[in-house]
Design a protein around this motif. Structure first.
Motif, short mmCIF file in Angstrom:
data_model
loop_
_atom_site.label_atom_id
_atom_site.label_comp_id
_atom_site.label_asym_id
_atom_site.label_seq_id
_atom_site.Cartn_x
_atom_site.Cartn_y
_atom_site.Cartn_z
N GLU A 1 -2.45 -2.19 -4.74
CA GLU A 1 -3.50 -2.17 -3.72
C GLU A 1 -4.34 -3.44 -3.74
N ARG B 1 0.82 -1.22 0.00
CA ARG B 1 0.00 0.00 0.00
C ARG B 1 0.86 1.26 0.00
N THR C 1 -4.72 -6.29 -0.71
CA THR C 1 -5.97 -6.87 -0.20
C THR C 1 -5.90 -8.38 -0.20
N ASP D 1 -3.11 0.63 -8.61
CA ASP D 1 -4.30 -0.21 -8.40
C ASP D 1 -3.92 -1.68 -8.21
N ALA E 1 1.96 1.74 -3.49
CA ALA E 1 0.82 2.23 -4.29
C ALA E 1 0.60 3.72 -4.05
N ASP E 2 0.68 4.13 -2.79
CA ASP E 2 0.50 5.55 -2.47
C ASP E 2 1.58 6.41 -3.12
#
Length: 120
Positions: free
Chosen positions: A89, A13, A93, A86, A16-17
């Motif tokens: 992320e 994450r 998950t 995307d 991704a950020d």
């Protein structure tokens, strides 16, 4: 010790950020697609974000390196960066609910670590 030291999903994450923030910064006025163009004077190949009024202009100096322009328009474009963010992320998950990681997750970890500048 940071969150990413103990939480692989947090590392994904964070990458991704970072990618998303860089993509947004590289897309002034919503210009998310980079393309190959030419300079007005010498007609040298360049990477630009708009043919009429470019705000991004990247020139490769060595004529035999034109494939770098093609690479940049394909992979460095902000629109591709959003897709990579995307993907990271979505993989995070998946990692949240998994114990073992298949090859595609291991590759996502490698990409995230490269993006974050980590060599773990």
């Amino acid at each position: 010790m940071t969150d990413t030291d103990i939480n692989p999903a947090a590392e994904l994450r964070a990458a991704a950020d970072k990618v998303r923030a860089l993509a947004q910064a590289a897309a002034p006025d919503g210009r998310t697609r980079w393309m190959v163009g030419h300079t007005l004077g010498s007609k040298s190949r360049v990477v630009i974000d708009d043919h009429e009024q470019p705000t991004v202009l990247i020139e490769t100096w060595a004529k035999h390196r034109e494939q770098v322009d093609d690479y940049l328009t394909t992979f460095a474009s902000p629109i591709v960066a959003e897709a990579v963010a995307d993907w990271l992320e979505t993989t995070a998950t998946y990692v949240d609910s998994s114990i073992t990681y298949p090859t595609h997750v291991v590759r996502a970890f490698a990409a995230a670590r490269q993006i974050l500048g980590s060599d773990q």
